[in-house]
Scaffold this motif. Structure first.
Motif, PDB file in Angstrom:
ATOM      1  N   GLY A  58      -0.289  -2.464  -7.580  1.00 54.56           N
ATOM      2  CA  GLY A  58       1.135  -2.626  -7.257  1.00 54.56           C
ATOM      3  C   GLY A  58       1.611  -1.610  -6.241  1.00 54.56           C
ATOM      4  O   GLY A  58       0.943  -1.340  -5.246  1.00 54.56           O
ATOM      5  N   ALA A  76      -1.100  -2.767  -2.941  1.00 56.01           N
ATOM      6  CA  ALA A  76      -0.428  -3.938  -3.510  1.00 56.01           C
ATOM      7  C   ALA A  76      -1.261  -5.204  -3.294  1.00 56.01           C
ATOM      8  O   ALA A  76      -1.686  -5.499  -2.176  1.00 56.01           O
ATOM      9  CB  ALA A  76       0.946  -4.103  -2.872  1.00 56.01           C
ATOM     10  N   GLY A  77      -1.469  -5.923  -4.370  1.00 53.69           N
ATOM     11  CA  GLY A  77      -2.253  -7.152  -4.304  1.00 53.69           C
ATOM     12  C   GLY A  77      -1.617  -8.232  -3.441  1.00 53.69           C
ATOM     13  O   GLY A  77      -2.287  -9.189  -3.045  1.00 53.69           O
ATOM     14  N   SER A  78      -0.337  -8.082  -3.164  1.00 52.49           N
ATOM     15  CA  SER A  78       0.350  -9.082  -2.339  1.00 52.49           C
ATOM     16  C   SER A  78       0.137  -8.839  -0.849  1.00 52.49           C
ATOM     17  O   SER A  78       0.612  -9.615  -0.029  1.00 52.49           O
ATOM     18  CB  SER A  78       1.851  -9.066  -2.647  1.00 52.49           C
ATOM     19  N   CYS A 103      -0.012  -3.954 -12.814  1.00 55.00           N
ATOM     20  CA  CYS A 103       1.014  -3.658 -11.819  1.00 55.00           C
ATOM     21  C   CYS A 103       2.263  -3.141 -12.532  1.00 55.00           C
ATOM     22  O   CYS A 103       2.476  -1.956 -12.605  1.00 55.00           O
ATOM     23  CB  CYS A 103       1.322  -4.904 -10.981  1.00 55.00           C
ATOM     24  N   ASN A 113       1.903  -9.277  -7.295  1.00 56.87           N
ATOM     25  CA  ASN A 113       0.646  -8.578  -6.993  1.00 56.87           C
ATOM     26  C   ASN A 113      -0.568  -8.977  -7.828  1.00 56.87           C
ATOM     27  O   ASN A 113      -1.688  -8.982  -7.319  1.00 56.87           O
ATOM     28  CB  ASN A 113       0.870  -7.062  -7.146  1.00 56.87           C
TER      29      ASN A 113
ATOM     30  N   TRP B  65       9.554  -6.461  -1.992  1.00 58.71           N
ATOM     31  CA  TRP B  65       8.634  -7.358  -2.691  1.00 58.71           C
ATOM     32  C   TRP B  65       9.162  -7.796  -4.058  1.00 58.71           C
ATOM     33  O   TRP B  65       8.478  -8.510  -4.789  1.00 58.71           O
ATOM     34  CB  TRP B  65       7.251  -6.699  -2.838  1.00 58.71           C
TER      35      TRP B  65
END
Lengths: 153, 170
Positions: A58, A76-78, A103, A113, B65
């Motif tokens: 995260g 961050a996984g995003s 996260c 994420n 985000w």
């Protein structure tokens, strides 16, 4: 229009409760991920053997404030960078390595994420990956519950 | 049978929705002083909480985000427009790790209040920002009156600030 599978339940929610209430973005999805509860994870971490690798996927700002002792920050996984870091970290590991991702940036259903990070490991063939289920956020579901915490990088 | 399943599914969704709404209930903190801070906002100006003594402040910790944060921000923009003349000031503290997406978001949403990038030290001073959004409402005397964790119904915050705006500083 073809929606990603993780968006479909959200479409139903929007239809039921009105437009504007729920964003059409991919978020943590219990149905497609194996999860582990905080209690179960603590049991694993305190056992003599079989400790998983712990990756925080995260926000770094959150990680510096508080993280699970022994966990590594991977980004961050995003983000493409986060996924690249994750791929690099697991590159030489056996595919049956026990890995727990977490996260806790925001409520589970809104976390951007964990899904991409989990999917990346699935694509790489990892068979023993779980995601820590934090219903609200890391503060409420880990820190406030009194589980151990480390600070800093 | 299909009808029954549909009713069950709708019931479960309603239950989930209700639980989610309850999880966003405010945590009343009592009236403790809001920790002082000084940050540089995205336009390069210094934002010090002490500069807003005498005003009612909505201090919003958010990130680009964070979807619930994005839902709240248009309401904060509206409140800033509506209540600035009565003494309201919204301050946004982004917990993003990088500045460029914050700058882009600020422009895209036409945010009409100062936005600065936060840091772990400030987060610690405010009891840990370990999940977003977290919104503090601060009265004209610089005291935290409430801490909202999670997405909050904007009408709840609006009612709170209306009450505080009606009170003169002591």
């Amino acid at each position: 229009m073809r929606l990603p599978s993780c968006s479909r339940p959200l479409v139903i929610l929007v239809l039921l409760f009105g437009l504007g209430q729920v964003p059409l973005a991919c978020a943590a999805d219990n149905a497609s991920m194996k999860t582990i509860s905080p209690d179960e994870l603590v049991r694993l971490l305190t056992a003599k053997t079989g400790k998983p690798l712990l990756f925080q996927v995260g926000s770094h700002m959150l990680y510096v404030q508080a993280h699970i002792p022994g966990s590594e920050y991977l980004g961050a996984g995003s983000t493409p960078q986060g996924i690249q870091n994750l791929r690099g970290r697991v590159g030489t590991l056996p595919k049956n390595t026990s890995i727990v991702l977490y996260c806790g940036c925001c409520p589970w259903s809104h976390c951007p994420n964990v899904n991409p990070a989990y999917d990346a490991l699935q694509q790489l063939g990892f068979t023993n990956v779980k995601v820590l289920f934090l219903a609200n956020n890391f503060g409420a579901d880990w820190v406030d519950k009194g589980y151990s915490v480390a600070k800093g990088d | 049978m299909k009808k029954l399943l549909l009713i069950l599914a709708a019931g479960l969704l309603l239950l989930g929705w209700t639980l989610w709404q309850h999880s966003a209930k405010p945590r009343t903190t009592g009236l403790r002083p809001a920790p002082a801070f000084s940050l540089t906002d995205l336009s390069g100006r210094t934002v010090s909480l002490s500069d807003y003594r005498g005003k009612v402040v909505i201090l919003d910790f958010w990130a680009t985000w964070c979807d619930p944060c994005k839902q709240e921000i248009p309401h904060f923009i509206e409140m800033q427009n509506k209540y600035a003349s009565q003494g309201l000031q919204v301050l946004g503290v982004s917990m993003d790790d990088d500045e460029p997406p914050v700058r882009q978001f600020q422009q895209q949403f036409k945010m009409n209040y100062p936005v600065a990038i936060g840091n772990p030290k400030l987060a610690d001073q405010y009891g840990g920002i370990l999940g977003l959004p977290i919104t503090f409402v601060i009265d004209r005397n610089g005291r935290i009156t409430v801490r909202h964790v999670g997405a909050t119904d904007p009408s709840v915050i609006e009612t709170e600030i209306q009450k505080l705006l009606a009170q003169p500083p002591s």
